[in-house]
Design a protein around this motif. Structure first.
Motif, PDB file in Angstrom:
ATOM      1  N   GLY A 118     -33.302  71.118  33.911  1.00 18.00           N
ATOM      2  CA  GLY A 118     -32.049  71.102  33.164  1.00 18.00           C
ATOM      3  C   GLY A 118     -31.520  69.711  32.882  1.00 18.00           C
ATOM      4  O   GLY A 118     -30.367  69.571  32.468  1.00 18.00           O
ATOM      5  N   SER A 119     -32.325  68.698  33.127  1.00 16.07           N
ATOM      6  CA  SER A 119     -31.880  67.308  32.996  1.00 16.07           C
ATOM      7  C   SER A 119     -31.118  67.041  31.698  1.00 16.07           C
ATOM      8  O   SER A 119     -31.541  67.429  30.608  1.00 16.07           O
ATOM      9  CB  SER A 119     -33.091  66.369  33.056  1.00 16.07           C
ATOM     10  OG  SER A 119     -32.717  65.048  32.738  1.00 16.07           O
ATOM     11  N   LEU A 120     -29.983  66.360  31.839  1.00 19.72           N
ATOM     12  CA  LEU A 120     -29.178  65.972  30.678  1.00 19.72           C
ATOM     13  C   LEU A 120     -29.709  64.699  30.024  1.00 19.72           C
ATOM     14  O   LEU A 120     -29.173  64.254  29.009  1.00 19.72           O
ATOM     15  CB  LEU A 120     -27.727  65.758  31.108  1.00 19.72           C
ATOM     16  CG  LEU A 120     -27.036  66.973  31.747  1.00 19.72           C
ATOM     17  CD1 LEU A 120     -25.659  66.590  32.247  1.00 19.72           C
ATOM     18  CD2 LEU A 120     -26.951  68.126  30.760  1.00 19.72           C
ATOM     19  N   ALA A 121     -30.760  64.114  30.608  1.00 16.01           N
ATOM     20  CA  ALA A 121     -31.284  62.840  30.115  1.00 16.01           C
ATOM     21  C   ALA A 121     -32.309  63.012  29.010  1.00 16.01           C
ATOM     22  O   ALA A 121     -32.783  62.031  28.458  1.00 16.01           O
ATOM     23  CB  ALA A 121     -31.907  62.054  31.264  1.00 16.01           C
ATOM     24  N   ILE A 122     -32.654  64.251  28.685  1.00 14.58           N
ATOM     25  CA  ILE A 122     -33.662  64.474  27.645  1.00 14.58           C
ATOM     26  C   ILE A 122     -33.163  65.533  26.675  1.00 14.58           C
ATOM     27  O   ILE A 122     -32.622  66.564  27.079  1.00 14.58           O
ATOM     28  CB  ILE A 122     -35.016  64.898  28.275  1.00 14.58           C
ATOM     29  CG1 ILE A 122     -36.102  64.998  27.199  1.00 14.58           C
ATOM     30  CG2 ILE A 122     -34.895  66.190  29.061  1.00 14.58           C
ATOM     31  CD1 ILE A 122     -37.498  65.176  27.764  1.00 14.58           C
ATOM     32  N   THR A 123     -33.317  65.257  25.389  1.00 14.57           N
ATOM     33  CA  THR A 123     -32.885  66.200  24.356  1.00 14.57           C
ATOM     34  C   THR A 123     -34.050  66.702  23.510  1.00 14.57           C
ATOM     35  O   THR A 123     -33.854  67.509  22.601  1.00 14.57           O
ATOM     36  CB  THR A 123     -31.857  65.526  23.424  1.00 14.57           C
ATOM     37  OG1 THR A 123     -32.445  64.353  22.844  1.00 14.57           O
ATOM     38  CG2 THR A 123     -30.606  65.135  24.194  1.00 14.57           C
ATOM     39  N   SER A 124     -35.243  66.239  23.817  1.00 18.13           N
ATOM     40  CA  SER A 124     -36.400  66.575  22.971  1.00 18.13           C
ATOM     41  C   SER A 124     -37.170  67.797  23.446  1.00 18.13           C
ATOM     42  O   SER A 124     -38.213  68.122  22.886  1.00 18.13           O
ATOM     43  CB  SER A 124     -37.351  65.373  22.892  1.00 18.13           C
ATOM     44  OG  SER A 124     -37.759  64.977  24.183  1.00 18.13           O
ATOM     45  N   ILE A 125     -36.684  68.486  24.494  1.00 18.24           N
ATOM     46  CA  ILE A 125     -37.308  69.742  24.910  1.00 18.24           C
ATOM     47  C   ILE A 125     -36.289  70.862  24.738  1.00 18.24           C
ATOM     48  O   ILE A 125     -35.084  70.647  24.881  1.00 18.24           O
ATOM     49  CB  ILE A 125     -37.830  69.694  26.361  1.00 18.24           C
ATOM     50  CG1 ILE A 125     -36.709  69.387  27.363  1.00 18.24           C
ATOM     51  CG2 ILE A 125     -38.958  68.681  26.496  1.00 18.24           C
ATOM     52  CD1 ILE A 125     -37.151  69.463  28.812  1.00 18.24           C
ATOM     53  N   ASN A 126     -36.787  72.061  24.424  1.00 26.59           N
ATOM     54  CA  ASN A 126     -35.887  73.174  24.149  1.00 26.59           C
ATOM     55  C   ASN A 126     -35.618  74.004  25.402  1.00 26.59           C
ATOM     56  O   ASN A 126     -36.174  73.739  26.475  1.00 26.59           O
ATOM     57  CB  ASN A 126     -36.448  74.049  23.031  1.00 26.59           C
ATOM     58  CG  ASN A 126     -37.844  74.583  23.360  1.00 26.59           C
ATOM     59  OD1 ASN A 126     -38.137  74.968  24.487  1.00 26.59           O
ATOM     60  ND2 ASN A 126     -38.725  74.592  22.348  1.00 26.59           N
ATOM     61  N   GLN A 127     -34.792  75.032  25.249  1.00 28.76           N
ATOM     62  CA  GLN A 127     -34.398  75.845  26.389  1.00 28.76           C
ATOM     63  C   GLN A 127     -35.582  76.582  26.997  1.00 28.76           C
ATOM     64  O   GLN A 127     -35.676  76.742  28.217  1.00 28.76           O
ATOM     65  CB  GLN A 127     -33.317  76.850  25.974  1.00 28.76           C
ATOM     66  CG  GLN A 127     -32.674  77.597  27.137  1.00 28.76           C
ATOM     67  CD  GLN A 127     -32.053  76.668  28.161  1.00 28.76           C
ATOM     68  OE1 GLN A 127     -31.334  75.735  27.797  1.00 28.76           O
ATOM     69  NE2 GLN A 127     -32.331  76.899  29.435  1.00 28.76           N
ATOM     70  N   GLN A 128     -36.492  77.031  26.181  1.00 28.77           N
ATOM     71  CA  GLN A 128     -37.676  77.726  26.691  1.00 28.77           C
ATOM     72  C   GLN A 128     -38.513  76.797  27.567  1.00 28.77           C
ATOM     73  O   GLN A 128     -39.023  77.203  28.616  1.00 28.77           O
ATOM     74  CB  GLN A 128     -38.519  78.255  25.535  1.00 28.77           C
ATOM     75  CG  GLN A 128     -39.762  79.026  25.984  1.00 28.77           C
ATOM     76  CD  GLN A 128     -40.592  79.518  24.815  1.00 28.77           C
ATOM     77  OE1 GLN A 128     -40.183  79.391  23.649  1.00 28.77           O
ATOM     78  NE2 GLN A 128     -41.756  80.082  25.098  1.00 28.77           N
ATOM     79  N   GLN A 129     -38.658  75.561  27.139  1.00 26.43           N
ATOM     80  CA  GLN A 129     -39.422  74.593  27.922  1.00 26.43           C
ATOM     81  C   GLN A 129     -38.704  74.264  29.237  1.00 26.43           C
ATOM     82  O   GLN A 129     -39.345  74.099  30.279  1.00 26.43           O
ATOM     83  CB  GLN A 129     -39.647  73.323  27.103  1.00 26.43           C
ATOM     84  CG  GLN A 129     -40.606  73.513  25.931  1.00 26.43           C
ATOM     85  CD  GLN A 129     -40.666  72.301  25.024  1.00 26.43           C
ATOM     86  OE1 GLN A 129     -39.632  71.776  24.594  1.00 26.43           O
ATOM     87  NE2 GLN A 129     -41.869  71.833  24.730  1.00 26.43           N
ATOM     88  N   ARG A 130     -37.387  74.185  29.192  1.00 28.16           N
ATOM     89  CA  ARG A 130     -36.620  73.945  30.413  1.00 28.16           C
ATOM     90  C   ARG A 130     -36.813  75.099  31.398  1.00 28.16           C
ATOM     91  O   ARG A 130     -36.995  74.886  32.598  1.00 28.16           O
ATOM     92  CB  ARG A 130     -35.139  73.765  30.081  1.00 28.16           C
ATOM     93  CG  ARG A 130     -34.818  72.493  29.307  1.00 28.16           C
ATOM     94  CD  ARG A 130     -33.335  72.390  28.992  1.00 28.16           C
ATOM     95  NE  ARG A 130     -33.042  71.256  28.128  1.00 28.16           N
ATOM     96  CZ  ARG A 130     -32.846  70.019  28.552  1.00 28.16           C
ATOM     97  NH1 ARG A 130     -32.918  69.746  29.846  1.00 28.16           N
ATOM     98  NH2 ARG A 130     -32.568  69.038  27.698  1.00 28.16           N
ATOM     99  N   SER A 131     -36.792  76.321  30.884  1.00 29.71           N
ATOM    100  CA  SER A 131     -37.000  77.498  31.739  1.00 29.71           C
ATOM    101  C   SER A 131     -38.399  77.513  32.325  1.00 29.71           C
ATOM    102  O   SER A 131     -38.605  77.922  33.477  1.00 29.71           O
ATOM    103  CB  SER A 131     -36.755  78.778  30.933  1.00 29.71           C
ATOM    104  OG  SER A 131     -35.403  78.889  30.552  1.00 29.71           O
ATOM    105  N   GLN A 132     -39.367  77.059  31.547  1.00 31.72           N
ATOM    106  CA  GLN A 132     -40.749  76.988  32.032  1.00 31.72           C
ATOM    107  C   GLN A 132     -40.847  76.043  33.228  1.00 31.72           C
ATOM    108  O   GLN A 132     -41.506  76.353  34.226  1.00 31.72           O
ATOM    109  CB  GLN A 132     -41.652  76.508  30.894  1.00 31.72           C
ATOM    110  CG  GLN A 132     -43.138  76.580  31.189  1.00 31.72           C
ATOM    111  CD  GLN A 132     -43.964  76.225  29.958  1.00 31.72           C
ATOM    112  OE1 GLN A 132     -43.525  76.421  28.819  1.00 31.72           O
ATOM    113  NE2 GLN A 132     -45.156  75.688  30.183  1.00 31.72           N
TER     114      GLN A 132
END
Length: 613
Positions: free
Chosen positions: A529-543
């Motif tokens: 859930g890092s706030l330091a990166i905006t180039s990955i989407n929610q699905q990737q965060r969940s992965q």
């Protein structure tokens, strides 16, 4: 023994390469040190003749030569690096000692110990001849065993504990090839010499006899010595322009670090030392979850630092990172990767943001100032549990952002918006100081870190697990353990960021049975859930979150405990099966002396509540 006899034209490539390397490295070292600021130079002056230099020397031995940290990752990988570095170092030391004794202490040109077997075939007058000939052959084989592992690593890196190897530019490949040829060519040259002149040690004599028995072997004598010298010269000349610049630079970095010099909030001359000390070993690639979980293997620190060193960095390389800090702790050189990347983001902020419209908040007085922050507002159950424990312990506090909150500024900071972060910090600082509090407590590690590192507050800053542990350890907060099995996830900002590992664990031991996992503390995985990166989407965060939950055995315990509102929120969104709770929420369940282990239906309600929050 007249040193005038110790010359042949084939020594020119080696000598020229060595001279070039010494001049360039000396110039770079002098330039880097010269451009350090006054504070950094003052640290050098105060520490250079003290204990720090002794500690630095020891670290050079244990890390630059013996590669202790790499051994901790994988024995074969550590052995490969150690045999090449330490083995080559011992060959140089023993070679110089051998020639000094043989020439009765006279000073010889640098190439003499390297090519001694070419110049002297009869060592019958050398004291300890058998010891030297045996040792030199043994050390050469020792280095060659490392070279063999290096060959294998290029073909398949998995046996050496690495999933992915670093991609190299042409100049790096050229340097690598010349390095790989140095010792096989030395073995061949010394063996042919030993076979032709009945000299050498236990291995070179045997191999030489086998070689010279072949037709035309005597014609290899001069070409092999020339090839050996050329390979050395090419390697030395390529060092300043390739990853191998780390060999001399790491020594300087270790000394400067022992003197107390660290990265600041902007790139300095010290940053250049760190950039050049990166060996591009690729260990940071395996430590990065973007690589292991999402297949993004081209933005890791090894590539980012190289791009910065070459002045060819891109927004993609700068921004495609969660700043979780795993590579900082995995790096065998100890480079401050995250800080360097953060400073680069500061140099290229995405946009100019102004928060002048945000009103100044006023708060009531209190001995303890409690700050929930943005994530505290988004996870009210954590705030409620923490304040419930405060009340149970009789803490006099003021909830300074009860009705509304101003962001601490850390999310802006990690995305390079330093000016906007400072603007918010000033408003929060006025709010905190206005309470007259003796300490500041927050449930969010992100807030705790920026409060502690960037605000310049005159009062101590505590993460709520630190403060609650003080209350529990003193008996002010009374807890009765349950029979629940609990596993704990170390949040990046709390653990690697602030170094807080033990207090959450000790608290959980007050509340139940803590189950430790392998991926913990400095090796803890990011929730995604890092706030330091905006180039990955929610699905990737969940992965990423799902993999992290698997790594801590979430399905084998009653509760997964974390100490970060963002981690709880990310894990809850990614999991339908696990009860994710903050440490404070678990403590509430143990706060009553009559509290027993939760019944199955109660655990289900806890999961449902966790999802809502």
């Amino acid at each position: 023994h007249n040193t005038m006899n110790y010359y042949h034209h084939f020594v020119i490539p080696f000598t020229a390469g060595l001279l070039f390397l010494v001049i360039v490295v000396a110039a770079k070292w002098i330039g880097w040190i010269k451009h350090l600021d006054a504070e950094q130079k003052g640290l050098i002056k105060r520490n250079i003749f003290g204990k720090a230099s002794l500690l630095a020397t020891w670290e050079v031995i244990t890390e630059s030569l013996l590669h202790r940290r790499i051994f901790q990752k994988n024995f074969l990988l550590g052995y490969m690096h150690m045999s090449l570095a330490f083995g080559w170092f011992l060959l140089i030391v023993m070679g110089n000692l051998e020639t000094r004794i043989f020439t009765h202490g006279q000073l010889n040109p640098p190439y003499v110990p390297i090519f001694f077997e070419f110049f002297e075939h009869d060592l019958s007058t050398l004291r300890y001849r058998e010891v030297f000939t045996f040792t030199m052959d043994f050390l050469l084989l020792f280095v060659l065993s490392g070279v063999a592992l290096a060959y294998m690593k290029r073909a398949t890196s998995k046996p050496l504990g690495m999933k992915k190897a670093t991609k190299h530019a042409f100049i790096d490949k050229l340097a690598l090839t010349s390095l790989w040829l140095i010792f096989p060519l030395r073995l061949a040259a010394e063996s042919v010499t030993a076979g032709l002149y009945d000299s050498g040690g236990f291995f070179t004599r045997w191999l030489g006899e086998a070689i010279v028995s072949l037709p035309g072997a005597d014609m290899l004598y001069y070409p092999l010595w020339w090839a050996y010298s050329i390979s050395l010269g090419l390697f030395f000349i390529s060092v300043p322009f390739t990853r191998y610049m780390h060999i001399p630079t790491e020594t300087l970095l270790i000394f400067l670090r022992k003197y107390g010099i660290r990265e600041k909030n902007e790139h300095t001359s010290y940053t250049q030392v760190e950039l050049n000390a990166c060996s591009r070993c690729g260990i940071c690639i395996d430590s990065c979850q973007l690589s292991s979980e999402l297949g993004i293997s081209n933005s890791q620190s090894t590539y980012f630092l190289k791009s910065l060193r070459d002045k060819k960095t891109t927004d993609y390389l700068t921004e495609t990172c969660m700043l979780c800090g795993r590579c900082d702790f995995a790096c065998p050189v100890g480079i401050e990767n995250s800080t360097i990347r953060l400073n680069q983001r500061r140099e290229t902020p995405a946009s100019a943001i102004n928060f002048g419209y945000v009103p100044t908040i006023e708060a009531s007085k209190g001995k303890i100032a409690f700050f929930a922050g943005c994530m505290g507002q988004l996870t009210p159950s954590i705030t409620k549990a923490t304040l419930t424990l405060f009340n149970a312990a009789g803490v006099e506090y003021t909830h300074i952002d009860k009705d509304t909150t101003i962001c601490c500024g850390r999310p802006l900071q990690v995305n390079g918006e330093e000016s906007a972060a400072k603007e918010l910090a000033q408003k929060n600082k006025q709010l905190i100081e206005g309470t007259g509090a003796q300490a500041l407590v927050t449930t969010c590690p992100i807030c705790a870190r920026i409060f502690a590192e960037s605000y310049g507050l005159s009062i101590p800053v505590y993460h709520h697990t630190q403060f609650l542990y003080q209350l529990a350890a003193s008996g002010q907060l009374k807890l009765t353990p349950t029979s629940n099995l609990i596993t704990y996830h170390d949040p990046c900002e709390l653990g690697r960021g602030l170094g807080i590992y033990e207090e959450p664990r000790e608290l959980l031991k007050f509340a139940g049975n803590l189950v430790e996992v392998k991926s913990s503390k400095t090796d803890s995985l990011c929730c995604g859930g890092s706030l330091a990166i905006t180039s990955i989407n929610q699905q990737q965060r969940s992965q990423i979150a799902q993999k992290t939950l698997e790594s801590i055995g979430a399905n084998d315990v009653d509760f997964v405990a974390t100490a970060c509102p963002l981690c709880k929120k990310t894990f809850t969104a990614a999991s339908d099966e696990n009860a994710i709770l903050d440490v404070s929420e678990i403590l509430v369940k143990a706060c009553s002396n009559t509290r027993q282990s939760l019944k199955p239906e109660e655990k289900q309600r806890t999961k449902e509540t966790s999802k809502v929050n």
